[in-house]
Design a protein around this motif. Structure first.
Motif, PDB file in Angstrom:
ATOM      1  N   VAL A 324       0.809  -1.372   0.093  1.00 33.69           N
ATOM      2  CA  VAL A 324       0.088  -0.050   0.101  1.00 33.69           C
ATOM      3  C   VAL A 324       0.796   1.209  -0.007  1.00 33.69           C
ATOM      4  CG1 VAL A 324      -1.708   1.236   1.138  1.00 33.69           C
ATOM      5  CG2 VAL A 324      -1.645  -1.215   1.298  1.00 33.69           C
ATOM      6  N   LEU A 325       0.709   1.978  -0.948  1.00 37.99           N
ATOM      7  CA  LEU A 325       1.533   3.346  -1.357  1.00 37.99           C
ATOM      8  C   LEU A 325       1.511   4.076  -0.036  1.00 37.99           C
ATOM      9  CD1 LEU A 325       3.488   5.071  -2.895  1.00 37.99           C
ATOM     10  CD2 LEU A 325       1.566   6.127  -4.090  1.00 37.99           C
ATOM     11  N   ALA A 326       0.208   4.445   0.576  1.00 37.54           N
ATOM     12  CA  ALA A 326       0.108   5.424   1.528  1.00 37.54           C
ATOM     13  C   ALA A 326       0.919   5.032   2.706  1.00 37.54           C
ATOM     14  CB  ALA A 326      -1.379   5.395   1.834  1.00 37.54           C
ATOM     15  N   ASP A 327       1.033   3.457   3.046  1.00 40.48           N
ATOM     16  CA  ASP A 327       1.666   3.003   4.092  1.00 40.48           C
ATOM     17  C   ASP A 327       3.034   3.221   3.976  1.00 40.48           C
ATOM     18  OD1 ASP A 327      -0.705   2.140   5.033  1.00 40.48           O
ATOM     19  OD2 ASP A 327      -0.449  -0.031   4.572  1.00 40.48           O
ATOM     20  N   ARG A 328       3.631   3.508   2.987  1.00 37.10           N
ATOM     21  CA  ARG A 328       5.245   3.711   2.774  1.00 37.10           C
ATOM     22  C   ARG A 328       5.412   5.259   3.097  1.00 37.10           C
ATOM     23  NH1 ARG A 328       8.657   0.202  -0.062  1.00 37.10           N
ATOM     24  NH2 ARG A 328       7.898  -1.828   0.555  1.00 37.10           N
ATOM     25  N   LEU A 329       4.425   6.061   3.267  1.00 34.78           N
ATOM     26  CA  LEU A 329       4.424   7.615   3.069  1.00 34.78           C
ATOM     27  C   LEU A 329       4.328   8.158   4.578  1.00 34.78           C
ATOM     28  CD1 LEU A 329       2.592   8.485   0.011  1.00 34.78           C
ATOM     29  CD2 LEU A 329       4.974   8.191   0.216  1.00 34.78           C
ATOM     30  N   PRO A 330       4.917   9.201   4.935  1.00 40.45           N
ATOM     31  CA  PRO A 330       4.549   9.926   6.308  1.00 40.45           C
ATOM     32  C   PRO A 330       3.317  10.249   6.424  1.00 40.45           C
ATOM     33  CG  PRO A 330       6.574  10.969   5.247  1.00 40.45           C
ATOM     34  CD  PRO A 330       6.118   9.938   4.316  1.00 40.45           C
ATOM     35  N   THR A 331       2.621  10.345   7.522  1.00 38.73           N
ATOM     36  CA  THR A 331       0.999  10.621   7.645  1.00 38.73           C
ATOM     37  C   THR A 331       0.544  11.665   6.994  1.00 38.73           C
ATOM     38  OG1 THR A 331       1.298   9.799   9.866  1.00 38.73           O
ATOM     39  CG2 THR A 331      -0.615  10.912   9.399  1.00 38.73           C
ATOM     40  N   GLU A 332       1.112  12.768   6.793  1.00 38.11           N
ATOM     41  CA  GLU A 332       0.822  14.029   6.146  1.00 38.11           C
ATOM     42  C   GLU A 332       1.003  13.647   4.458  1.00 38.11           C
ATOM     43  OE1 GLU A 332       1.983  18.500   5.308  1.00 38.11           O
ATOM     44  OE2 GLU A 332       2.907  17.546   6.780  1.00 38.11           O
ATOM     45  N   LEU A 333       1.622  12.969   3.970  1.00 41.65           N
ATOM     46  CA  LEU A 333       1.836  12.803   2.460  1.00 41.65           C
ATOM     47  C   LEU A 333       0.869  11.438   2.087  1.00 41.65           C
ATOM     48  CD1 LEU A 333       5.750  12.866   1.615  1.00 41.65           C
ATOM     49  CD2 LEU A 333       3.975  14.736   1.448  1.00 41.65           C
ATOM     50  N   ALA A 334       0.751  10.581   3.020  1.00 33.21           N
ATOM     51  CA  ALA A 334      -0.188   9.625   3.056  1.00 33.21           C
ATOM     52  C   ALA A 334      -1.849  10.026   2.627  1.00 33.21           C
ATOM     53  CB  ALA A 334      -0.226   8.553   4.020  1.00 33.21           C
ATOM     54  N   ALA A 335      -2.050  11.148   3.693  1.00 29.72           N
ATOM     55  CA  ALA A 335      -3.277  11.740   3.525  1.00 29.72           C
ATOM     56  C   ALA A 335      -3.566  12.281   2.001  1.00 29.72           C
ATOM     57  CB  ALA A 335      -3.688  12.709   4.736  1.00 29.72           C
ATOM     58  N   ILE A 336      -2.483  13.212   1.481  1.00 26.82           N
ATOM     59  CA  ILE A 336      -2.530  13.982   0.409  1.00 26.82           C
ATOM     60  C   ILE A 336      -2.590  12.827  -0.614  1.00 26.82           C
ATOM     61  CG2 ILE A 336      -1.201  15.103  -1.160  1.00 26.82           C
ATOM     62  CD1 ILE A 336       0.137  16.405   1.163  1.00 26.82           C
ATOM     63  N   VAL A 337      -1.939  11.711  -0.714  1.00 19.90           N
ATOM     64  CA  VAL A 337      -2.275  10.796  -1.748  1.00 19.90           C
ATOM     65  C   VAL A 337      -3.331  10.094  -1.806  1.00 19.90           C
ATOM     66  CG1 VAL A 337      -1.141   8.228  -2.487  1.00 19.90           C
ATOM     67  CG2 VAL A 337       0.495  10.547  -1.819  1.00 19.90           C
ATOM     68  N   ARG A 338      -4.183   9.797  -0.654  1.00 21.02           N
ATOM     69  CA  ARG A 338      -5.112   9.048  -0.439  1.00 21.02           C
ATOM     70  C   ARG A 338      -6.474   9.998  -1.169  1.00 21.02           C
ATOM     71  NH1 ARG A 338      -3.521   6.813   4.674  1.00 21.02           N
ATOM     72  NH2 ARG A 338      -3.468   4.521   4.242  1.00 21.02           N
ATOM     73  N   ARG A 339      -6.353  11.269  -0.575  1.00 24.78           N
ATOM     74  CA  ARG A 339      -7.586  12.172  -1.129  1.00 24.78           C
ATOM     75  C   ARG A 339      -7.222  12.300  -2.673  1.00 24.78           C
ATOM     76  NH1 ARG A 339     -10.792  16.324  -0.039  1.00 24.78           N
ATOM     77  NH2 ARG A 339     -10.750  18.076  -1.225  1.00 24.78           N
ATOM     78  N   ALA A 340      -6.088  12.229  -3.430  1.00 22.34           N
ATOM     79  CA  ALA A 340      -6.002  12.614  -4.542  1.00 22.34           C
ATOM     80  C   ALA A 340      -6.564  11.352  -5.277  1.00 22.34           C
ATOM     81  CB  ALA A 340      -4.538  12.746  -5.142  1.00 22.34           C
ATOM     82  N   CYS A 341      -6.151  10.113  -5.018  1.00 20.14           N
ATOM     83  CA  CYS A 341      -6.873   9.017  -5.555  1.00 20.14           C
ATOM     84  C   CYS A 341      -8.401   8.915  -5.434  1.00 20.14           C
ATOM     85  CB  CYS A 341      -6.240   7.817  -4.697  1.00 20.14           C
ATOM     86  SG  CYS A 341      -4.457   7.400  -5.333  1.00 20.14           S
ATOM     87  N   ARG A 342      -8.997   9.347  -4.143  1.00 22.01           N
ATOM     88  CA  ARG A 342     -10.309   9.284  -4.094  1.00 22.01           C
ATOM     89  C   ARG A 342     -10.879  10.152  -5.114  1.00 22.01           C
ATOM     90  NH1 ARG A 342     -10.115  10.253   1.022  1.00 22.01           N
ATOM     91  NH2 ARG A 342     -10.743  12.475   0.778  1.00 22.01           N
ATOM     92  N   ILE A 343     -10.358  11.437  -5.189  1.00 21.75           N
ATOM     93  CA  ILE A 343     -11.029  12.360  -6.133  1.00 21.75           C
ATOM     94  C   ILE A 343     -10.979  11.925  -7.535  1.00 21.75           C
ATOM     95  CG2 ILE A 343     -10.727  14.634  -7.208  1.00 21.75           C
ATOM     96  CD1 ILE A 343      -9.742  15.480  -4.379  1.00 21.75           C
ATOM     97  N   VAL A 344      -9.874  11.265  -8.144  1.00 24.00           N
ATOM     98  CA  VAL A 344      -9.771  10.626  -9.340  1.00 24.00           C
ATOM     99  C   VAL A 344     -10.953   9.455  -9.579  1.00 24.00           C
ATOM    100  CG1 VAL A 344      -8.384   9.273 -10.992  1.00 24.00           C
ATOM    101  CG2 VAL A 344      -7.416  10.885  -9.475  1.00 24.00           C
ATOM    102  N   VAL A 345     -11.090   8.632  -8.686  1.00 22.20           N
ATOM    103  CA  VAL A 345     -11.987   7.544  -8.593  1.00 22.20           C
ATOM    104  C   VAL A 345     -13.396   8.237  -8.612  1.00 22.20           C
ATOM    105  CG1 VAL A 345     -12.997   5.734  -7.532  1.00 22.20           C
ATOM    106  CG2 VAL A 345     -10.513   5.813  -7.702  1.00 22.20           C
ATOM    107  N   GLU A 346     -13.706   9.189  -7.921  1.00 20.82           N
ATOM    108  CA  GLU A 346     -15.112   9.775  -7.746  1.00 20.82           C
ATOM    109  C   GLU A 346     -15.595  10.482  -8.880  1.00 20.82           C
ATOM    110  OE1 GLU A 346     -15.393  11.745  -4.139  1.00 20.82           O
ATOM    111  OE2 GLU A 346     -15.302   9.745  -2.971  1.00 20.82           O
TER     112      GLU A 346
END
Length: 624
Positions: A324-346
C-alpha cells in the motif's frame, strides 16, 4: 471428419468408437394383438424370452415390435400408424400373422408394406420360424435406432457448426491437396468468400504476402505428420483486408486408425493481437521511462510499478506481497495521496500534487505527481496511474536563483549606493573639488563599477541558472587543483600556497573546480588589509568512503554564524543573509556534481572542504 459409416467420430474426436450394440432379448418389448386361444398361447410360449404386452390399451411407449393377427389389423391400423410416426426416423416393425389358408398374402397386403406392416408369417408355424422373423425385424429395428441416433447427432453437429460464431471447415485428408468439403457460415463471414469459391480448394488461398513462412511451414509439417496444430497466422479476406487468424486443426480418424479428414477452427483475433501489441508498447514505455510510474487501486494498493518507481521506494516496493503506497509515506503525505486517488475515482478528474520524499540513498527528492484514471488495460475495478516527475533540480535551482537574487540585490545596492553617492558629491561640489579629491571620487566610482563587473562575470562563468542537471563526468582532481594554484601564485605572489596529496585521483567534480578555488582565495583576500598570508590545500583520496576531498585552510579567516547556517540550510532569510556571492557559487557548482561543501572554524582560521564522489575505476598515486 468422420465418414458416413461412423458419424459418431465427430463426438469423440478419436479412434475406435463402437457401434450401438443390439439389446438382449429380455430387454426387447413385443406388443401383441392376436385373438385369445391357440395363437396367443403359441406366441406366449414362443416369445417367452421377450417382454410381452397386450395391445388393448394402445401401443405403449417402449415397444420395439408389434405382432398383429390379420383379423385384428383393421382395429389396430390407426394405432400402428401413430406409433410408427412417433418412432421416426427409427423403424417401428410390425409382423402380420396370416392363416395358412390365405393365398398369396404378400400381394394382398402389398400396399401396406412399410406403411402398416413390415413382415408376414403364415401360421401355424414352428416356434423357430416365428422367433427368426421376430429376431430379424428386431435386428432391423436396432440398426434403425443406431442410424436414427447417428442422424440426430449429425443434425445436432450440423446445426451447431452451421450456426457457430467461429469458422469451421472440413478438409478431405485422402484427396490430393486436402480440399475443403465443408465450411460453415462463420467461415464465409470471416473470409468473405462464398461456398462455391471455397469448396474443393486448399485453405492456402487465404495466405498472402504478409503471411509468415515459418508459420506456413509449421502448418504443413503438422498436416503431413497427421498431428494437431494451433497457430496464429496472417490471412487475407476476399477484399484483400488482412486479419489475424487463430487456426486450430485436428485430424479425424476412421475405425482403422487412418486420418480421413482434417477439422479446422478459424477465429478472427486481429483485435486481440493489436491490443496485445498496443499493451506491449505501453509496457515498454512504462518500463523504459525515467520517471517513476505506479498503477494503484483506489485504496493506493500497488498493482504495478516500473523500475524508476522501485528505485525511489526500494526493492520490496513491487514484490509478491501487496504493498500500500500510503503506508510507505509519512502521515501527512499519505493523506494527500489518498485524497488525490479518491477524487480521481469519484470524479475522473486528473489531480496533481507535489511531494517531497526521502529516497533509499538518503537524499530528499521533490516530485510533481500526476494522478490519472487508468484506461489502457482491462483490469477489474478502479485503477489510478501515478506519474511522478522529479523536480528536485528545478526546485533546487529556483532556491539558488532566489538566493542569487537576494545576494546580488544586496551587493548591487551597496555598489550602486557608492557610485550614486560619489557621483552626487562630484556634481554638487564640482567647483570646490581639487584634482586630488576629484580623483578619489572617480577612483571610488571606478572600484564600485569594477566590483559590479566582477560579480556579473563570476556569475556568468559559473553558469548558474542554465544547467540544473547533475554532472557525472569524472575528472582528475589534483591536476585541476594544481593548475588553479599555479594561476593563483602568479596573481598573488605575496601569498604562500602549498598543495599536498596524490598526483592522481579521479572524481566526479565540477569543471569549474579551478574557478571555485580562485573564488575561495579571492573571498579571503577581500578581507585582508594587504594581500599576504598562507593557503594550505590538501587533497585526500578516501576509497573507504568513495570520496575525494579538497581541504582549503585559510589562516586568519572566520566564517560568521549566518554564513555557516545559511550554507548548511541551502537558503537565506530576508533578514539574515550572507554578504558575498562567492561561497554560494562554490557550493552550487560542487552540488551540481553531486558533491557537497562544508565549512569549519578552527583556532588557526577557516577551513573549506569540497567533497566529491570518487571514480571507483581509477586509483591514486601519492606524492608530497
Amino acid at each position: 471428419m468422420a465418414d458416413d459409416r461412423s458419424p459418431n467420430r465427430l463426438a469423440s474426436g478419436g479412434r475406435g468408437a463402437g457401434e450401438v450394440p443390439l439389446p438382449e432379448r429380455g430387454a426387447t418389448t413385443v406388443t401383441v394383438a392376436v385373438p385369445d386361444g391357440r395363437d396367443q398361447q403359441l406366441l406366449t410360449e414362443t416369445l417367452s424370452e421377450y417382454e410381452l404386452r397386450r395391445v388393448e390399451d394402445g401401443i405403449s411407449e417402449g415397444t420395439d415390435i408389434c405382432v398383429v393377427g390379420v383379423g385384428q389389423l383393421d382395429d389396430c391400423r390407426t394405432r400402428i400408424r401413430d406409433w410408427k410416426r412417433s418412432e421416426r426416423p427409427a423403424m417401428a416393425p410390425v409382423l402380420l400373422l396370416v392363416p395358412d389358408s390365405v393365398s398369396d398374402p404378400w400381394s394382398q397386403h402389398a400396399g401396406e408394406f412399410g406403411d402398416v406392416i413390415d413382415g408376414i408369417i403364415r401360421i401355424p408355424a414352428s416356434k423357430r420360424a416365428i422367433r427368426s422373423h421376430v429376431d430379424g425385424l428386431m435386428a432391423v429395428r436396432q440398426y434403425s435406432l443406431v442410424a436414427a441416433r447417428r442422424w440426430e447427432r449429425l443434425e445436432l453437429y450440423s446445426r451447431a457448426m452451421d450456426n457457430a460464431d467461429i469458422g469451421i471447415s472440413i478438409a478431405d485428408a485422402r484427396a490430393e491437396g486436402a480440399p475443403l468439403i465443408y465450411v460453415n457460415r462463420g467461415f464465409v463471414d470471416l473470409t468473405g468468400y462464398s461456398l462455391p469459391e471455397v469448396l474443393g480448394r486448399n485453405c492456402r488461398f487465404l495466405q498472402g504476402d504478409g503471411t509468415d513462412e515459418t508459420t506456413v511451414t509449421q502448418l504443413r509439417e503438422a498436416l503431413e505428420a497427421r498431428e494437431p496444430v494451433s497457430v496464429v497466422i496472417r490471412n487475407y479476406r476476399k477484399s484483400g483486408e488482412p486479419f489475424w487468424n487463430q487456426l486450430d486443426i485436428v485430424p479425424v480418424y476412421d475405425d482403422g486408425g487412418t486420418v480421413t479428414h482434417f477439422l479446422g477452427f478459424q477465429r478472427d483475433v486481429t483485435e486481440e493481437i493489436e491490443r496485445k501489441r498496443l499493451l506491449e508498447q505501453y509496457e515498454h514505455v512504462f518500463e523504459s521511462v525515467s520517471d517513476p510510474v505506479v498503477v494503484l487501486r483506489a485504496d493506493t494498493t500497488v498493482v504495478h510499478a516500473n523500475g524508476a518507481a522501485i528505485d525511489v521506494f526500494g526493492a520490496g516496493f513491487a514484490g509478491p506481497e501487496p504493498t500500500v503506497l500510503a503506508d510507505r509515506l509519512p502521515t501527512e503525505l499519505a493523506a494527500i495521496v489518498r485524497r488525490a486517488c479518491r477524487i480521481v475515482v469519484e470524479t475522473g478528474q486528473t489531480q496533481e500534487r507535489e511531494l517531497s520524499l526521502s529516497v533509499p540513498t538518503g537524499q530528499k527528492r521533490t516530485f510533481q505527481v500526476k494522478f490519472e484514471h487508468e484506461s489502457v488495460s482491462e483490469r477489474d475495478g478502479d485503477h489510478i496511474i501515478a506519474i511522478a516527475r522529479d523536480i528536485s533540480a528545478i526546485r533546487e535551482q529556483q532556491g539558488r536563483l532566489t538566493v542569487l537574487d537576494r545576494v546580488l540585490r544586496h551587493n548591487l545596492r551597496n555598489r550602486l549606493t557608492v557610485i550614486s553617492g560619489q557621483a552626487e558629491y562630484v556634481t554638487t561640489h564640482a567647483d570646490e573639488l581639487d584634482p586630488s579629491a576629484l580623483a578619489d571620487s572617480a577612483g571610488a566610482i571606478q572600484a564600485a563599477s569594477d566590483d559590479l563587473l566582477d560579480i556579473v562575470d563570476t556569475v556568468r562563468q559559473f553558469e548558474i541558472g542554465r544547467n540544473p542537471e547533475k554532472s557525472s563526468d569524472p575528472l582528475d582532481v589534483p591536476t585541476l587543483v594544481r593548475s588553479a594554484v599555479s594561476t593563483l601564485r602568479a596573481e598573488y605572489p605575496e601569498i604562500e600556497f602549498s598543495v599536498d596529496g596524490p598526483t592522481t585521483a579521479r572524481a566526479r567534480c565540477p569543471p569549474q573546480l579551478e574557478l571555485c578555488l580562485e573564488q575561495l582565495v579571492e573571498r579571503a583576500v577581500d578581507g585582508w588589509e594587504r594581500p599576504s598570508g598562507r593557503f594550505a590545500v590538501r587533497i585526500v583520496d578516501d576509497p573507504s568512503n568513495d570520496t575525494v576531498r579538497v581541504r582549503v585552510e585559510v589562516p586568519g579567516m572566520e566564517f560568521s554564524e549566518i554564513a555557516l547556517s545559511a550554507l548548511e540550510a541551502g537558503s537565506e532569510t530576508p533578514l539574515e543573509h550572507t554578504q558575498g556571492i562567492r561561497l554560494w557559487l562554490v557550493k552550487w557548482a560542487v552540488e551540481n556534481a553531486s558533491g557537497w561543501v562544508s565549512l569549519e572554524n578552527t583556532e588557526s582560521g577557516g577551513v573549506v572542504i569540497l567533497s566529491f564522489q570518487r571514480d571507483a575505476e581509477t586509483g591514486s598515486r601519492q606524492t608530497h
